[in-house]
Design a protein around this motif. Structure first.
Motif, PDB file in Angstrom:
ATOM      1  N   ALA A 165      45.104  34.731  56.709  1.00  0.00           N
ATOM      2  CA  ALA A 165      45.637  34.029  57.888  1.00  0.00           C
ATOM      3  C   ALA A 165      46.164  35.011  58.928  1.00  0.00           C
ATOM      4  N   GLN A 166      46.834  36.073  58.473  1.00  0.00           N
ATOM      5  CA  GLN A 166      47.382  37.062  59.415  1.00  0.00           C
ATOM      6  C   GLN A 166      46.265  37.815  60.138  1.00  0.00           C
ATOM      7  N   LEU A 167      45.234  38.198  59.402  1.00  0.00           N
ATOM      8  CA  LEU A 167      44.132  38.948  60.029  1.00  0.00           C
ATOM      9  C   LEU A 167      43.357  38.061  61.002  1.00  0.00           C
ATOM     10  N   ALA A 168      43.179  36.791  60.623  1.00  0.00           N
ATOM     11  CA  ALA A 168      42.496  35.857  61.529  1.00  0.00           C
ATOM     12  C   ALA A 168      43.304  35.692  62.815  1.00  0.00           C
ATOM     13  N   ALA A 169      44.626  35.544  62.679  1.00  0.00           N
ATOM     14  CA  ALA A 169      45.467  35.334  63.863  1.00  0.00           C
ATOM     15  C   ALA A 169      45.424  36.565  64.771  1.00  0.00           C
ATOM     16  N   LYS A 170      45.509  37.744  64.162  1.00  0.00           N
ATOM     17  CA  LYS A 170      45.528  38.988  64.949  1.00  0.00           C
ATOM     18  C   LYS A 170      44.238  39.164  65.742  1.00  0.00           C
ATOM     19  N   THR A 171      43.114  38.789  65.152  1.00  0.00           N
ATOM     20  CA  THR A 171      41.821  39.015  65.794  1.00  0.00           C
ATOM     21  C   THR A 171      41.336  37.785  66.551  1.00  0.00           C
ATOM     22  N   GLY A 172      42.174  36.768  66.628  1.00  0.00           N
ATOM     23  CA  GLY A 172      41.806  35.553  67.370  1.00  0.00           C
ATOM     24  C   GLY A 172      40.599  34.863  66.754  1.00  0.00           C
ATOM     25  N   SER A 173      40.511  34.916  65.420  1.00  0.00           N
ATOM     26  CA  SER A 173      39.346  34.341  64.733  1.00  0.00           C
ATOM     27  C   SER A 173      39.782  33.178  63.864  1.00  0.00           C
ATOM     28  N   SER A 174      38.786  32.528  63.307  1.00  0.00           N
ATOM     29  CA  SER A 174      39.054  31.475  62.323  1.00  0.00           C
ATOM     30  C   SER A 174      39.199  32.134  60.951  1.00  0.00           C
ATOM     31  N   VAL A 175      39.991  31.531  60.094  1.00  0.00           N
ATOM     32  CA  VAL A 175      40.084  32.050  58.717  1.00  0.00           C
ATOM     33  C   VAL A 175      38.705  32.057  58.036  1.00  0.00           C
ATOM     34  N   ASN A 176      37.827  31.175  58.497  1.00  0.00           N
ATOM     35  CA  ASN A 176      36.475  31.125  57.901  1.00  0.00           C
ATOM     36  C   ASN A 176      35.669  32.389  58.182  1.00  0.00           C
ATOM     37  N   ASP A 177      36.075  33.117  59.232  1.00  0.00           N
ATOM     38  CA  ASP A 177      35.332  34.338  59.598  1.00  0.00           C
ATOM     39  C   ASP A 177      35.795  35.556  58.812  1.00  0.00           C
ATOM     40  N   VAL A 178      36.931  35.445  58.121  1.00  0.00           N
ATOM     41  CA  VAL A 178      37.496  36.613  57.410  1.00  0.00           C
ATOM     42  C   VAL A 178      36.957  36.635  55.979  1.00  0.00           C
ATOM     43  N   LYS A 179      36.330  37.751  55.619  1.00  0.00           N
ATOM     44  CA  LYS A 179      35.759  37.887  54.271  1.00  0.00           C
ATOM     45  C   LYS A 179      36.213  39.210  53.662  1.00  0.00           C
ATOM     46  N   HIS A 180      36.154  39.244  52.341  1.00  0.00           N
ATOM     47  CA  HIS A 180      36.328  40.494  51.587  1.00  0.00           C
ATOM     48  C   HIS A 180      37.674  41.192  51.791  1.00  0.00           C
ATOM     49  N   LEU A 181      38.703  40.389  51.905  1.00  0.00           N
ATOM     50  CA  LEU A 181      40.059  40.939  51.877  1.00  0.00           C
ATOM     51  C   LEU A 181      40.475  41.097  50.416  1.00  0.00           C
ATOM     52  N   SER A 182      41.341  42.038  50.134  1.00  0.00           N
ATOM     53  CA  SER A 182      41.752  42.239  48.727  1.00  0.00           C
ATOM     54  C   SER A 182      43.250  42.447  48.642  1.00  0.00           C
ATOM     55  N   ILE A 183      43.854  41.843  47.642  1.00  0.00           N
ATOM     56  CA  ILE A 183      45.233  42.177  47.278  1.00  0.00           C
ATOM     57  C   ILE A 183      45.148  42.991  45.989  1.00  0.00           C
ATOM     58  N   TRP A 184      45.828  44.133  45.988  1.00  0.00           N
ATOM     59  CA  TRP A 184      45.872  44.979  44.795  1.00  0.00           C
ATOM     60  C   TRP A 184      47.309  45.016  44.264  1.00  0.00           C
ATOM     61  N   GLY A 185      47.436  45.170  42.944  1.00  0.00           N
ATOM     62  CA  GLY A 185      48.747  45.456  42.357  1.00  0.00           C
ATOM     63  C   GLY A 185      49.526  44.244  41.919  1.00  0.00           C
ATOM     64  N   ASN A 186      50.831  44.313  42.178  1.00  0.00           N
ATOM     65  CA  ASN A 186      51.792  43.340  41.671  1.00  0.00           C
ATOM     66  C   ASN A 186      52.051  42.243  42.703  1.00  0.00           C
ATOM     67  N   HIS A 187      52.353  41.033  42.253  1.00  0.00           N
ATOM     68  CA  HIS A 187      52.840  40.001  43.171  1.00  0.00           C
ATOM     69  C   HIS A 187      54.320  40.285  43.429  1.00  0.00           C
ATOM     70  N   SER A 188      54.554  41.237  44.312  1.00  0.00           N
ATOM     71  CA  SER A 188      55.927  41.638  44.640  1.00  0.00           C
ATOM     72  C   SER A 188      55.818  42.337  45.992  1.00  0.00           C
ATOM     73  N   ALA A 189      56.933  42.854  46.458  1.00  0.00           N
ATOM     74  CA  ALA A 189      56.916  43.514  47.771  1.00  0.00           C
ATOM     75  C   ALA A 189      56.094  44.805  47.757  1.00  0.00           C
ATOM     76  N   THR A 190      55.687  45.291  46.586  1.00  0.00           N
ATOM     77  CA  THR A 190      54.840  46.500  46.554  1.00  0.00           C
ATOM     78  C   THR A 190      53.344  46.186  46.621  1.00  0.00           C
ATOM     79  N   GLN A 191      52.994  44.906  46.556  1.00  0.00           N
ATOM     80  CA  GLN A 191      51.562  44.547  46.600  1.00  0.00           C
ATOM     81  C   GLN A 191      50.872  45.226  47.776  1.00  0.00           C
ATOM     82  N   TYR A 192      49.560  45.452  47.633  1.00  0.00           N
ATOM     83  CA  TYR A 192      48.836  46.102  48.728  1.00  0.00           C
ATOM     84  C   TYR A 192      47.706  45.206  49.247  1.00  0.00           C
ATOM     85  N   PRO A 193      47.914  44.609  50.429  1.00  0.00           N
ATOM     86  CA  PRO A 193      46.832  43.846  51.055  1.00  0.00           C
ATOM     87  C   PRO A 193      45.903  44.818  51.798  1.00  0.00           C
TER      88      PRO A 193
END
Ligand code: NAX
Length: 327
Positions: A165-193
């Protein structure tokens, strides 16, 4: 009509489940032709409130809802379940150290892992939403030796959806256009999007956003989104967490889209140098009910540092629960 899938949900009288149960019963998770039977677990003092939730489920007259059972005994509630969404957990309260938090959650996830081991159906798949989700999943998995390890996942799909959602908003796109994003690591503040493999409308995301935005805006915004919602709403994310739980389970059972991947916290097989055995978030695809970690992605130095920092935190949590005798 297909025979019902038996779905266990814990923390069923809590706020996430006030959205989640209705989504499951309506068919959002397993599709419009799949009946479900709900098995709802709560602690004894919350059973009365849960009865009220069940009255509301009844009042929806969901065509796919084949039955609801509630209880405070995991051994009974998990009997024959095919899917388990473990949402109920012990939140961190004021003055609580991390060790106390892990110990309190160990007291929940250790017996629940054992109960799943002893009573769930042979094909059971278990998704842990309750925090600290990755390490709670590790505790449950470690106490269920007869269930294949890859049947235990933790939820990082909410982080994935937030990042999309953040990347779509920044680029003025639809969420449907955003592909292949990855979250790595822990579900915590150290996670890496990670946007380095992402595309927006077919264009590589790194061509559309700059490193300064990534580091000072995107990463902290995704990492701190939960806190921002607490600040604004006075309560933690509930409907969006329920939605992510539905998304994760749906994709795990029914498969991911051909042209995309999703983020799932799964037991590491050592891919990308993530220590084996911890439950860490990876880009994954699912086909035939089994997930695979996406292989062969280049990891640049920036990403390497972030992935290593988050997985180091998971290793520390593993050591802490090991020393508490929880795994
Ligand atoms: P609530 O406090 O509203 O509900 C939790 C429920 O769990 C309560 O009704 C409680 O009685 C029950 N419970 C406690 N111990 C139990 C046990 N042993 N067996 C069965 N039920 C038990 O919390 P809610 O807002 O629904 O959040 C639930 C969990 O999700 C929390 O741990 C929360 O931190 C976590 N979250 C995880 C997210 C993720 O992306 N992985 C995001 C949202 C959320 O923060």
């Amino acid at each position: 009509m297909k025979s019902p899938v038996r779905v266990a949900v814990t923390g069923a009288a809590g706020q996430i489940c006030y959205s989640l149960l209705f989504r499951i019963a309506s068919g959002s998770m397993l599709g419009p032709d799949q009946p479900v039977e709900l098995r709802l677990l709560e602690i004894t003092p919350a059973l009365k409130a849960l009865e009220g939730v069940v009255m509301e489920l009844d009042d929806c007259a969901f065509p796919l809802l084949a039955g609801v059972q509630i209880g405070d005994d995991a051994n009974q509630v998990f009997d024959g379940v095919n899917l388990a969404c473990l949402v109920g957990a012990r939140p961190r309260t004021k003055g609580m150290e991390r060790g106390d938090l892990l110990e309190a959650n160990g007291a929940i996830f250790k017996p629940q892992g054992r109960a799943l081991n002893d009573h769930a159906a042979d094909d059971v798949r278990v998704l842990i939403t309750g925090n600290p989700a990755n390490t709670n999943a590790l505790i449950a998995m470690s106490n269920a030796p007869d269930i294949p390890r890859e049947r235990f996942n933790a939820l990082t799909r909410l982080d994935h959806n937030r990042a999309v959602a953040q990347l779509a908003a920044k680029t003025g796109s639809s969420v449907n256009d955003v592909k292949h994003l990855s979250i790595w690591g822990n579900h915590s503040a150290t996670q890496y999007p990670d946007v380095f493999h992402a595309t927006v409308g077919g264009r590589p995301a790194p061509e559309l956003v700059d490193q300064a935005w990534l580091e000072s805006d995107f990463l902290p915004r995704v990492q701190q989104r939960g806190a921002a919602i607490i600040e604004a709403r006075g309560a933690s994310s509930a409907a969006s967490a329920a939605n992510a739980t539905v998304d994760h389970m749906r994709d795990w059972v029914l498969g991911t889209a051909e042209d995309d991947w999703v983020s799932m916290s799964v037991p590491s097989d050592g891919s990308y140098g993530v220590p084996e055995g911890i439950i860490s978030s990876f880009p994954c695809t699912v086909s035939g009910g089994a997930y695979s970690i996406v292989q062969g992605l280049d990891v640049n130095d920036f990403s390497r540092g972030k992935i290593d920092a988050s997985t180091a935190e998971l290793v520390e949590e593993r050591e802490a629960v090991r020393s508490l005798g929880l795994i």
